[in-house]
Design a protein around this motif. Structure first.
Motif, PDB file in Angstrom:
ATOM      1  N   VAL A 132      33.306   4.664 -35.027  1.00 62.91           N
ATOM      2  CA  VAL A 132      32.735   3.761 -36.023  1.00 62.91           C
ATOM      3  C   VAL A 132      33.654   2.550 -36.130  1.00 62.91           C
ATOM      4  CG1 VAL A 132      32.157   3.457 -38.469  1.00 62.91           C
ATOM      5  CG2 VAL A 132      31.598   5.609 -37.301  1.00 62.91           C
ATOM      6  N   ARG A 133      33.064   1.373 -36.049  1.00 60.03           N
ATOM      7  CA  ARG A 133      33.821   0.135 -36.243  1.00 60.03           C
ATOM      8  C   ARG A 133      33.584  -0.305 -37.682  1.00 60.03           C
ATOM      9  NH1 ARG A 133      35.400  -1.701 -31.063  1.00 60.03           N
ATOM     10  NH2 ARG A 133      33.942  -1.230 -29.388  1.00 60.03           N
ATOM     11  N   ARG A 134      34.619  -0.220 -38.493  1.00 66.03           N
ATOM     12  CA  ARG A 134      34.518  -0.527 -39.919  1.00 66.03           C
ATOM     13  C   ARG A 134      34.282  -2.024 -40.160  1.00 66.03           C
ATOM     14  NH1 ARG A 134      33.229   4.119 -41.567  1.00 66.03           N
ATOM     15  NH2 ARG A 134      34.693   5.764 -41.045  1.00 66.03           N
ATOM     16  N   GLY A 135      33.308  -2.334 -41.020  1.00 66.03           N
ATOM     17  CA  GLY A 135      33.053  -3.707 -41.439  1.00 66.03           C
ATOM     18  C   GLY A 135      32.658  -4.639 -40.304  1.00 66.03           C
ATOM     19  N   TYR A 136      31.977  -4.145 -39.311  1.00 65.88           N
ATOM     20  CA  TYR A 136      31.666  -4.903 -38.098  1.00 65.88           C
ATOM     21  C   TYR A 136      30.585  -5.967 -38.330  1.00 65.88           C
ATOM     22  CZ  TYR A 136      30.609  -5.560 -33.091  1.00 65.88           C
ATOM     23  OH  TYR A 136      30.415  -6.080 -31.842  1.00 65.88           O
ATOM     24  N   TYR A 137      29.551  -5.617 -39.080  1.00 66.22           N
ATOM     25  CA  TYR A 137      28.397  -6.501 -39.278  1.00 66.22           C
ATOM     26  C   TYR A 137      28.394  -7.127 -40.671  1.00 66.22           C
ATOM     27  CZ  TYR A 137      26.060  -4.279 -35.247  1.00 66.22           C
ATOM     28  OH  TYR A 137      25.718  -3.825 -34.005  1.00 66.22           O
ATOM     29  N   PRO A 138      27.901  -8.372 -40.781  1.00 63.45           N
ATOM     30  CA  PRO A 138      27.665  -8.926 -42.118  1.00 63.45           C
ATOM     31  C   PRO A 138      26.518  -8.167 -42.789  1.00 63.45           C
ATOM     32  CG  PRO A 138      26.804 -10.415 -40.442  1.00 63.45           C
ATOM     33  CD  PRO A 138      27.517  -9.303 -39.725  1.00 63.45           C
ATOM     34  N   ALA A 139      26.581  -8.066 -44.099  1.00 66.31           N
ATOM     35  CA  ALA A 139      25.545  -7.361 -44.856  1.00 66.31           C
ATOM     36  C   ALA A 139      25.428  -7.987 -46.238  1.00 66.31           C
ATOM     37  CB  ALA A 139      25.888  -5.876 -44.967  1.00 66.31           C
ATOM     38  N   ALA A 140      24.350  -7.679 -46.907  1.00 65.46           N
ATOM     39  CA  ALA A 140      24.088  -8.254 -48.231  1.00 65.46           C
ATOM     40  C   ALA A 140      25.213  -7.927 -49.217  1.00 65.46           C
ATOM     41  CB  ALA A 140      22.752  -7.746 -48.767  1.00 65.46           C
ATOM     42  N   ASN A 141      25.804  -6.736 -49.092  1.00 64.15           N
ATOM     43  CA  ASN A 141      26.866  -6.320 -50.007  1.00 64.15           C
ATOM     44  C   ASN A 141      28.251  -6.496 -49.405  1.00 64.15           C
ATOM     45  OD1 ASN A 141      26.599  -4.318 -48.114  1.00 64.15           O
ATOM     46  ND2 ASN A 141      26.625  -2.628 -49.571  1.00 64.15           N
ATOM     47  N   GLY A 142      28.381  -7.384 -48.421  1.00 68.53           N
ATOM     48  CA  GLY A 142      29.681  -7.619 -47.792  1.00 68.53           C
ATOM     49  C   GLY A 142      29.638  -7.370 -46.302  1.00 68.53           C
TER      50      GLY A 142
END
Length: 153
Positions: A132-142
């Motif tokens: 798992v790559r943590r925080g890889y994609y932009p998202a609505a909640n960060g």
């Protein structure tokens, strides 16, 4: 193979002229779409980039980086009206075939954990979760993690 693919469907290498059409499709299917620059940079870098055509119309596309003996699938997309018809699998099969023909040993990709249908497709094609790559994609909640998946070719 899927009954969807017939003589009307054709693959051809992606060209810069295709980006106008791709830039219409991309934001319709992704909340955080690739930019025109992402596509043009990929093309100028020599990545393996393909479009899926139906009657001279682009209905899907995919890009992959080939480095040493590894293929990294960067984008696999089907226009919204053509989704859920087996064309994502058709595109993926094409990209796996390209990787094999270039003597790649493995193929890797990242996918959002929330993209359940894509994960099901990849698993069905033999990809396995590797990390798992943590925080890889932009998202609505960060940020959203990415699941790294791999396939031995």
């Amino acid at each position: 193979m899927s009954a969807v693919l017939n003589t009307q469907y054709q693959f051809r290498p992606m060209q810069l002229d295709d980006l106008d059409t791709i830039m219409v499709i991309e934001p319709q299917i992704y909340p955080y779409p690739w930019t025109r620059g992402n596509f043009s940079d990929s093309l100028s870098s020599g990545y393996s980039a393909w479009v899926l055509m139906l009657n001279d119309q682009i209905i899907g596309y995919s890009l992959m980086m080939l480095v040493l003996d590894e293929a990294h699938l960067l984008n696999l997309s089907v226009a919204k009206p053509y989704q859920k018809q087996g064309l994502g699998r058709t595109l993926l099969e094409h990209m796996v075939s390209i990787a094999k023909s270039n003597q790649m040993a493995n193929m890797f990709l990242e996918v959002r954990p929330s993209n359940i249908s894509a994960i099901a497709l990849y698993e069905n094609m033999g990809f396995n979760e590797m990390a798992v790559r943590r925080g890889y994609y932009p998202a609505a909640n960060g940020r959203e993690d990415a699941v790294l998946m791999g396939l031995a070719l």
